[in-house]
Design an enzyme around this catalytic site. Structure first.
Site, PDB file in Angstrom:
ATOM      1  N   ASP A  36      38.737  49.812  10.446  1.00  0.00           N
ATOM      2  CA  ASP A  36      39.135  48.518  10.987  1.00  0.00           C
ATOM      3  C   ASP A  36      40.645  48.485  11.226  1.00  0.00           C
ATOM      4  OD1 ASP A  36      36.534  47.941  10.660  1.00  0.00           O
ATOM      5  OD2 ASP A  36      36.814  46.338   9.177  1.00  0.00           O
ATOM      6  N   GLU A  38      42.654  50.994  11.954  1.00  0.00           N
ATOM      7  CA  GLU A  38      42.999  51.758  13.151  1.00  0.00           C
ATOM      8  C   GLU A  38      42.684  50.957  14.415  1.00  0.00           C
ATOM      9  OE1 GLU A  38      42.372  56.386  11.707  1.00  0.00           O
ATOM     10  OE2 GLU A  38      40.635  55.103  11.983  1.00  0.00           O
ATOM     11  N   TYR A  39      41.544  50.257  14.359  1.00  0.00           N
ATOM     12  CA  TYR A  39      41.170  49.399  15.484  1.00  0.00           C
ATOM     13  C   TYR A  39      42.238  48.326  15.708  1.00  0.00           C
ATOM     14  CZ  TYR A  39      38.556  45.958  18.210  1.00  0.00           C
ATOM     15  OH  TYR A  39      38.171  45.062  19.159  1.00  0.00           O
ATOM     16  N   GLU A 116       8.166  43.103  22.299  1.00  0.00           N
ATOM     17  CA  GLU A 116       9.480  42.965  21.652  1.00  0.00           C
ATOM     18  C   GLU A 116       9.463  41.816  20.660  1.00  0.00           C
ATOM     19  OE1 GLU A 116      12.562  42.852  25.009  1.00  0.00           O
ATOM     20  OE2 GLU A 116      10.627  42.846  26.014  1.00  0.00           O
ATOM     21  N   LYS A 118      10.658  38.362  19.126  1.00  0.00           N
ATOM     22  CA  LYS A 118      11.192  37.135  19.720  1.00  0.00           C
ATOM     23  C   LYS A 118      12.262  36.598  18.778  1.00  0.00           C
ATOM     24  CE  LYS A 118       9.551  32.866  21.855  1.00  0.00           C
ATOM     25  NZ  LYS A 118      10.494  31.943  21.182  1.00  0.00           N
ATOM     26  N   ASP A 120      15.262  34.357  17.309  1.00  0.00           N
ATOM     27  CA  ASP A 120      15.393  32.906  17.286  1.00  0.00           C
ATOM     28  C   ASP A 120      16.846  32.498  17.515  1.00  0.00           C
ATOM     29  OD1 ASP A 120      14.496  30.394  17.148  1.00  0.00           O
ATOM     30  OD2 ASP A 120      14.163  30.345  14.986  1.00  0.00           O
ATOM     31  N   ARG A 139      20.801  28.618  29.195  1.00  0.00           N
ATOM     32  CA  ARG A 139      19.528  28.380  29.837  1.00  0.00           C
ATOM     33  C   ARG A 139      19.466  26.980  30.453  1.00  0.00           C
ATOM     34  NH1 ARG A 139      14.754  26.142  28.934  1.00  0.00           N
ATOM     35  NH2 ARG A 139      12.953  27.135  29.894  1.00  0.00           N
ATOM     36  N   GLU A 173      19.492  36.957  24.251  1.00  0.00           N
ATOM     37  CA  GLU A 173      19.475  35.910  23.230  1.00  0.00           C
ATOM     38  C   GLU A 173      20.778  35.970  22.437  1.00  0.00           C
ATOM     39  OE1 GLU A 173      16.864  34.161  23.543  1.00  0.00           O
ATOM     40  OE2 GLU A 173      16.417  33.079  21.687  1.00  0.00           O
ATOM     41  N   TYR A 223      21.662  39.932  22.192  1.00  0.00           N
ATOM     42  CA  TYR A 223      20.648  40.958  22.408  1.00  0.00           C
ATOM     43  C   TYR A 223      20.073  40.778  23.811  1.00  0.00           C
ATOM     44  CZ  TYR A 223      20.426  42.389  17.496  1.00  0.00           C
ATOM     45  OH  TYR A 223      20.712  42.891  16.248  1.00  0.00           O
ATOM     46  N   LYS A 314       3.369  33.387  18.691  1.00  0.00           N
ATOM     47  CA  LYS A 314       4.214  32.661  17.741  1.00  0.00           C
ATOM     48  C   LYS A 314       3.721  32.864  16.324  1.00  0.00           C
ATOM     49  CE  LYS A 314       6.714  29.344  19.084  1.00  0.00           C
ATOM     50  NZ  LYS A 314       8.164  29.187  19.325  1.00  0.00           N
ATOM     51  N   CYS A 408      25.663  16.375 -18.273  1.00  0.00           N
ATOM     52  CA  CYS A 408      24.852  17.550 -17.996  1.00  0.00           C
ATOM     53  C   CYS A 408      23.435  17.355 -18.545  1.00  0.00           C
ATOM     54  CB  CYS A 408      25.501  18.766 -18.648  1.00  0.00           C
ATOM     55  SG  CYS A 408      24.481  20.247 -18.587  1.00  0.00           S
ATOM     56  N   CYS A 411      23.035  19.833 -21.744  1.00  0.00           N
ATOM     57  CA  CYS A 411      23.788  19.722 -22.991  1.00  0.00           C
ATOM     58  C   CYS A 411      24.438  18.348 -23.152  1.00  0.00           C
ATOM     59  CB  CYS A 411      24.871  20.794 -23.032  1.00  0.00           C
ATOM     60  SG  CYS A 411      26.205  20.463 -21.874  1.00  0.00           S
ATOM     61  N   CYS A 426      29.113  21.250 -15.074  1.00  0.00           N
ATOM     62  CA  CYS A 426      29.177  20.922 -16.488  1.00  0.00           C
ATOM     63  C   CYS A 426      30.361  21.702 -17.039  1.00  0.00           C
ATOM     64  CB  CYS A 426      27.892  21.357 -17.185  1.00  0.00           C
ATOM     65  SG  CYS A 426      28.064  21.365 -18.984  1.00  0.00           S
ATOM     66  N   CYS A 431      27.762  24.959 -23.146  1.00  0.00           N
ATOM     67  CA  CYS A 431      26.492  24.496 -22.579  1.00  0.00           C
ATOM     68  C   CYS A 431      25.506  25.662 -22.561  1.00  0.00           C
ATOM     69  CB  CYS A 431      26.721  23.997 -21.153  1.00  0.00           C
ATOM     70  SG  CYS A 431      25.200  23.583 -20.292  1.00  0.00           S
TER      71      CYS A 431
HETATM   72 ZN   LIG Z   1      25.889  21.505 -19.798  1.00  0.00          ZN
END
Ligand SMILES: [Zn+2]
Length: 670
Positions: A36, A38-39, A116, A118, A120, A139, A173, A223, A314, A408, A411, A426, A431
């Site tokens: 990274d 060097e990049y 392929e 799908k 999301d 879209r 996507e 993708y 689906k 809490c 305790c 807490c 505790c």
């Molecule tokens: Zn506690």
């Protein structure tokens, strides 16, 4: 593209080509060949060269990925051919019906499916001319979308420049991987911003940010899954071939795809990834099945709404609606309180769900959730299900808001939500929910450094009931420890010796070992130096605590809260009885011209950095503290000094600018 016309231009082109190559290796092939760092060096030299020759900056330069000025809004743009949505098959029967229709319409000809995952996310069309990304369009409604080219450029896996010269359009996507999504929500918790409900929403929101730099920070991926010419028609005779071509141009193309000879093979693929979907680094909601041959696609044609040559299988929804019967609170190993929704049991894709995490108070507020509401819950992976949204508010007579307990539930210790934190905690060190973690911290190298008191042993000691409070470790005997599983007499006596030796640890270590929020090694030392004794720290007010160097209101508040918790006060007594060091010999600085003077720094000084000014003052025997009080001797104010300057004026504290400070160092020196 015309050939570079000057040595500078060709040097720029060379750098860009190298950077593009490494971006492709890293973001598309997941196979970086340089570090990274060097990049970064390469990127900086390109930025520098472009800054010197702004007329030579091109839109396909890797520097254009970082984002420019915010925009007013997005321009609408038409699609070359409609981005249609696919028909869905919800089960095997519907998929076989689709296959039967295809077979009939193709009159017995051979055909095969390209299958392929799908993914999301949201669809994006990207247009290239002369090998350069020209335009990216969401879209939208399928025929008109929004142009988001600048934002799309920030997606590292989307090539800005490709080898092919021809005009074409890739469709794909935009997604946010699971890890990037989790990281984003953790950041939002820290900033007290609402969480994103799922990666798709987060990806959609990120792509449409008016501020491109924000999009750039979100780690989106692109993708590609479809290829068209400039008229919106296919280029190759096979869909599979177009995917391979896109990959060869440098696009990220999901390699979890398969050519299937028949519907049974398609179903195998669907089942395989339904089982594996939780292990994928991104979310999928099904499988896309297309006739691979483009001539056959043409033959099959379209209905009014969708192609006849493709279908989306689906996966079963992992969401279901149910009732929130109650909201309880769980205490984690660090003492963080997590609200958990208790649900009317509901089967969500084969698993009965009766609890869902609500993360924290802010999340409940974001959802607008109250007990008695009906909600949509979502199961994802092996993690505890989560509430997506409220679907119906409960009847007013049963509906009631969640209130974070002030005690809490484990305790009955004090619960505190520190400034700037999403979680309530807490703060009782002993505790039971956090005791093991408390001991682990207490014994760790940076504080009490008790060698041999590791996780396994802590587990055994707590489970055996030998340790119910951190202070109990000082009551352990060699016999008790030796009787534990896997402990010999030798290691037991070593441990007892190490515990005894820790009694000599100086006050800053003891203070740090308590695990007070925001009190690390350095703050513990500064506190010990300022107050000289544990009891004086424990009884100091929030105001008094801030006289210590680097202790601001947030840290002071946390310390005061800690010692006001009765369980912790009790622990302090036990640790004192165990013989730990509560007093502290303060190493006073030898004299110095500013000895006995307290300084507060605020704003930006013209030449000195904050650290440099602080060092000068401290070297001269003065003290730099975080906030202004009546004990402050001088406030050193620079540009854009804020509330501290106001307070100094109100209290009538003497003011210095940088020149005044330097003068003071000089005169007091002479
Ligand atoms: Zn506690």
């Amino acid at each position: 593209m015309s050939a570079p016309s000057s040595p500078i231009a060709s040097q720029l082109e060379e750098l860009r080509a190298q950077l593009r190559h490494h971006e492709h290796q890293y973001y598309v092939l997941d196979n970086p060949v340089i570090t990274d760092a060097e990049y970064d060096v390469m990127m900086r030299s390109l930025q520098k060269l472009e800054a010197e020759h702004p007329e030579l900056i091109t839109p396909d330069s890797p520097t254009q990925r970082v984002g420019g000025k915010p925009r007013e809004g997005f321009v609408k743009a038409p699609h070359s051919s409609a981005m249609l949505s696919l028909e869905n098959a919800l089960d095997e029967e519907e998929l076989r019906a689709f296959d039967n229709r295809v077979r009939e319409l193709l009159n017995g000809a051979e055909y095969r499916y390209a299958v392929e995952l799908k993914m999301d996310g949201l669809s994006l069309a990207t247009r290239y001319t002369g090998g350069v990304l020209q335009q990216a369009i969401t879209r939208g409604d399928g025929s008109i979308g929004e142009e988001v080219t600048e934002n799309a450029r920030t997606i590292r896996s989307l090539p800005l420049r490709v080898g092919a010269d021809r005009i074409f359009e890739a469709r794909g996507e935009v997604i946010l991987g699971r890890r990037a999504f989790e990281r984003l929500n953790v950041e939002r918790d820290a900033q007290q911003l609402p969480r994103f409900a799922n990666p798709r929403n987060a990806a959609a929101g990120s792509l449409r940010m008016l501020e491109t730099a924000v999009t750039a920070s979100r780690r989106l991926d692109y993708y590609a899954y479809f290829l068209l010419d400039e008229a919106g028609a296919p280029i190759f005779d096979s869909h599979w071939e177009s995917l391979d071509w896109l990959a060869a141009q440098g696009f990220l193309v999901n390699n979890k795809r398969r050519i299937c000879a028949n519907v049974d093979e398609v179903l195998d693929f669907c089942r395989q990834y339904d089982a594996e979907r939780d292990n994928l680094p991104y979310e999928i909601d099904g499988v896309v099945i297309k006739i691979d041959s483009i001539p056959q696609q043409r033959q099959l044609g379209y209905t009014a709404k969708a192609p006849r040559w493709a279908i989306a299988f689906k996966y079963a929804a992992r969401q279901a609606e149910t009732l929130v019967e109650d909201i309880l609170v769980q205490v984690g190993r660090t003492g963080a309180l997590t609200p958990v929704a208790c649900l009317a049991p509901q089967v969500v894709s084969g698993v009965t769900v009766s609890r869902a995490t609500l993360h924290n108070e802010d999340e409940i507020a974001r959802l607008g959730l109250q007990i008695g509401d009906r909600v949509l819950v979502e199961r994802s992976g092996d993690v505890i299900p989560k509430v997506v949204r409220v679907t119906q508010e409960g009847e007013p007579q049963v509906r009631r808001p969640f209130v974070m307990p002030t005690e809490c539930p484990v305790c009955s210790g004090r619960v505190v939500r520190e400034e700037g934190e999403a979680a309530s905690r807490c703060i009782n060190v002993n505790c039971p929910a956090r005791l093991k973690e408390s001991i682990r911290h207490f014994a760790s190298r940076s504080v009490m450094a008790i060698d041999g008191l590791g996780d396994v042993l802590i587990e055994q000691l707590v489970e055996a009931g030998l340790v119910r409070s951190v202070s109990d470790i000082y009551q352990l005997t060699q016999e008790q420890v030796a009787a534990l599983e896997r402990m010999g007499p030798k290691s037991a006596s070593n441990l007892i010796e190490n515990i005894a030796a820790s009694r000599n640890m100086p006050l800053p270590r003891v203070l740090g070992a308590l695990g007070i929020r925001f009190v690390g090694e350095r703050t513990a030392e500064l506190l010990a130096d300022e107050f000289g004794h544990m009891d004086r720290i424990a009884t100091a007010t929030v105001e008094e605590l801030q006289t210590a160097q680097e202790v601001g209101p947030k840290v002071a508040e946390s310390i005061a809260n800690f010692f006001r918790e009765p369980h912790n006060a009790d622990l302090l007594d036990r640790l004192r009885a165990a013989g730990l060091k509560f007093d502290h010999v303060v190493k006073k600085k030898e004299g110095g011209p500013l000895k006995g003077l307290n300084f507060v720094l605020t704003g930006t000084l013209p030449t000195l950095s904050r650290d440099e000014a602080k060092k000068l003052i401290e070297d001269a025997g003065g003290k730099v503290v975080g906030s202004v009080s009546s004990k402050t001797s001088f406030v050193v104010a620079g540009e854009e000094a804020g509330s501290k300057l106001e307070k100094a004026k109100t209290l009538g504290i003497a003011l210095l600018d940088e020149a005044g400070l330097l003068e003071k160092l000089k005169t007091e020196n002479s």
